[in-house]
Motif scaffolding. Structure first.
Motif, PDB file in Angstrom:
ATOM      1  N   GLU A 260      42.638  45.960  41.749  1.00 40.19           N
ATOM      2  CA  GLU A 260      41.226  45.876  42.111  1.00 40.19           C
ATOM      3  C   GLU A 260      41.121  45.941  43.626  1.00 40.19           C
ATOM      4  O   GLU A 260      41.719  45.121  44.336  1.00 40.19           O
ATOM      5  N   VAL A 261      40.354  46.899  44.143  1.00 42.56           N
ATOM      6  CA  VAL A 261      40.253  47.059  45.593  1.00 42.56           C
ATOM      7  C   VAL A 261      38.962  47.790  45.930  1.00 42.56           C
ATOM      8  O   VAL A 261      38.468  48.617  45.152  1.00 42.56           O
ATOM      9  N   ILE A 262      38.411  47.476  47.097  1.00 46.72           N
ATOM     10  CA  ILE A 262      37.204  48.151  47.527  1.00 46.72           C
ATOM     11  C   ILE A 262      37.498  49.602  47.882  1.00 46.72           C
ATOM     12  O   ILE A 262      38.632  49.977  48.176  1.00 46.72           O
ATOM     13  N   VAL A 263      36.452  50.419  47.865  1.00 47.58           N
ATOM     14  CA  VAL A 263      36.508  51.765  48.407  1.00 47.58           C
ATOM     15  C   VAL A 263      36.150  51.662  49.890  1.00 47.58           C
ATOM     16  O   VAL A 263      35.169  51.005  50.239  1.00 47.58           O
ATOM     17  N   PRO A 264      36.939  52.243  50.783  1.00 48.51           N
ATOM     18  CA  PRO A 264      36.649  52.116  52.216  1.00 48.51           C
ATOM     19  C   PRO A 264      35.208  52.504  52.545  1.00 48.51           C
ATOM     20  O   PRO A 264      34.712  53.528  52.063  1.00 48.51           O
TER      21      PRO A 264
ATOM     22  N   VAL B 261      51.115  43.640  35.026  1.00 48.26           N
ATOM     23  CA  VAL B 261      51.156  43.151  36.400  1.00 48.26           C
ATOM     24  C   VAL B 261      49.785  43.460  36.992  1.00 48.26           C
ATOM     25  O   VAL B 261      49.256  44.552  36.787  1.00 48.26           O
ATOM     26  N   TYR B 262      49.197  42.514  37.714  1.00 51.28           N
ATOM     27  CA  TYR B 262      47.873  42.772  38.272  1.00 51.28           C
ATOM     28  C   TYR B 262      47.769  42.244  39.694  1.00 51.28           C
ATOM     29  O   TYR B 262      48.435  41.283  40.084  1.00 51.28           O
ATOM     30  N   LEU B 263      46.909  42.906  40.463  1.00 51.17           N
ATOM     31  CA  LEU B 263      46.714  42.613  41.883  1.00 51.17           C
ATOM     32  C   LEU B 263      45.226  42.796  42.168  1.00 51.17           C
ATOM     33  O   LEU B 263      44.725  43.923  42.173  1.00 51.17           O
ATOM     34  N   VAL B 264      44.520  41.699  42.364  1.00 51.89           N
ATOM     35  CA  VAL B 264      43.056  41.741  42.414  1.00 51.89           C
ATOM     36  C   VAL B 264      42.535  41.364  43.801  1.00 51.89           C
ATOM     37  O   VAL B 264      43.287  41.062  44.721  1.00 51.89           O
ATOM     38  N   ALA B 265      41.200  41.409  43.928  1.00 52.30           N
ATOM     39  CA  ALA B 265      40.492  40.912  45.118  1.00 52.30           C
ATOM     40  C   ALA B 265      40.972  41.564  46.414  1.00 52.30           C
ATOM     41  O   ALA B 265      41.142  40.896  47.431  1.00 52.30           O
ATOM     42  N   ASN B 266      41.205  42.872  46.361  1.00 58.95           N
ATOM     43  CA  ASN B 266      41.552  43.649  47.560  1.00 58.95           C
ATOM     44  C   ASN B 266      42.908  43.290  48.155  1.00 58.95           C
ATOM     45  O   ASN B 266      43.209  43.690  49.298  1.00 58.95           O
TER      46      ASN B 266
ATOM     47  N   MET C 295      33.243  33.745  44.088  1.00 60.18           N
ATOM     48  CA  MET C 295      34.207  34.485  43.282  1.00 60.18           C
ATOM     49  C   MET C 295      34.734  33.668  42.106  1.00 60.18           C
ATOM     50  O   MET C 295      35.352  34.222  41.192  1.00 60.18           O
ATOM     51  N   PHE C 296      34.489  32.354  42.131  1.00 65.70           N
ATOM     52  CA  PHE C 296      34.915  31.475  41.047  1.00 65.70           C
ATOM     53  C   PHE C 296      33.832  31.285  39.990  1.00 65.70           C
ATOM     54  O   PHE C 296      34.080  30.672  38.954  1.00 65.70           O
TER      55      PHE C 296
END
Length: 259
Positions: free
Chosen positions: A156-160, A120-125, A36-37
């Motif tokens: 950013e989040v996966i779809v179940p 404002v951001y919220l990533v990686a599930n 991921m880096f």
């Protein structure tokens, strides 16, 4: 706010709040998720966030060890990180460039950071680390509290992936590498709770970690956003702005504050 323990209690599933990474996980986090880096993964993330910030200050919820916080700061964006785990925050503070960012140890459902932000951001599930619907909604409300009209909240989040589970089974293998095996089990379909189990070899030692997540559907995200005073501006299947379809396995949702 309650927090889950790191071990899986198979006999009892109790609704709680957020999970917190302990010292052992924090120390191996970067090595575990080294892919991921890599620039092909990280650069598009930072590119989009820099564009969405529009030169203004940005606040990262669940900043972790600084995977996104630090390179976004290096682009000239004023960035503040909010992280629940003091162990993850310690890893971030030890890295080059950390002195250029603000960092607060606190809960993204309730902690207010001084200042106003354009992004404002919220990533990686990480929205799934908050394991009740009420507290996930509180994350949206807290994001809105840090933004003025026109400000953006990016998730950013996966779809179940329930369709990937064979009939009659409760889980799936999502990672099978020589140094990392990952298994996801869907334990509570009503509460939308899944457990993610990891066995990771890091520097010759085996690290086992299990934690619960609350998976969330795209339409549910949109409703939470509306309740918190946002509207959906864009939804992509990834940071390259690939169109989102019913076959997409991940999403980047951009919400604009309207009130």
């Amino acid at each position: 706010m309650n927090r889950w323990s790191a071990e899986h209690d198979w006999a009892r599933l109790v609704p709680m709040g957020s999970i917190t990474w302990d010292q052992e996980v924090a120390e191996v986090y970067d090595a575990t998720y080294s892919a991921m880096f890599e620039p092909p993964v990280l650069d598009p993330t930072v590119d989009r966030l820099a564009e969405l910030a529009q030169g203004g200050p940005a606040l990262e919820f669940a900043a972790g060890t600084g995977r996104v916080t630090l390179p976004l700061s290096a682009r000239g964006i004023s960035v503040h990180g909010l992280e629940l785990s003091p162990h993850m925050a310690k890893q971030l503070r030890a890295k080059p460039g950390a002195d250029a960012i603000g960092l607060t140890v606190g809960d993204m459902t309730t902690t207010r950071v001084t200042g106003n932000f354009t992004l404002v951001y919220l990533v990686a599930n990480s929205i799934m680390n908050v394991t009740t619907q009420e507290d996930q909604l509180a994350v949206f409300a807290n994001a809105a509290a840090h933004l003025g009209p026109g400000g953006r909240f990016v998730v950013e989040v996966i779809v179940p992936q329930l369709r990937s589970v064979p009939r009659g089974e409760i889980g799936r293998i999502f990672t099978f590498e020589p140094d990392h095996v990952g298994i996801e089990t869907f334990d509570d379909l009503v509460g939308q709770i899944a457990w993610s189990h990891h066995w990771v070899e890091v520097e010759g030692r085996l690290v086992r970690h299990s934690a619960p997540y609350r998976y969330v559907w795209p339409s549910e995200l949109d409703l939470m956003a509306r309740i918190a005073g946002f509207r959906l501006q864009d939804r992509w299947a990834g940071w390259h702005r690939v169109p989102f379809t019913s076959e997409s396995t991940s999403q980047v949702a951009v919400f604009e504050k309207v009130s």
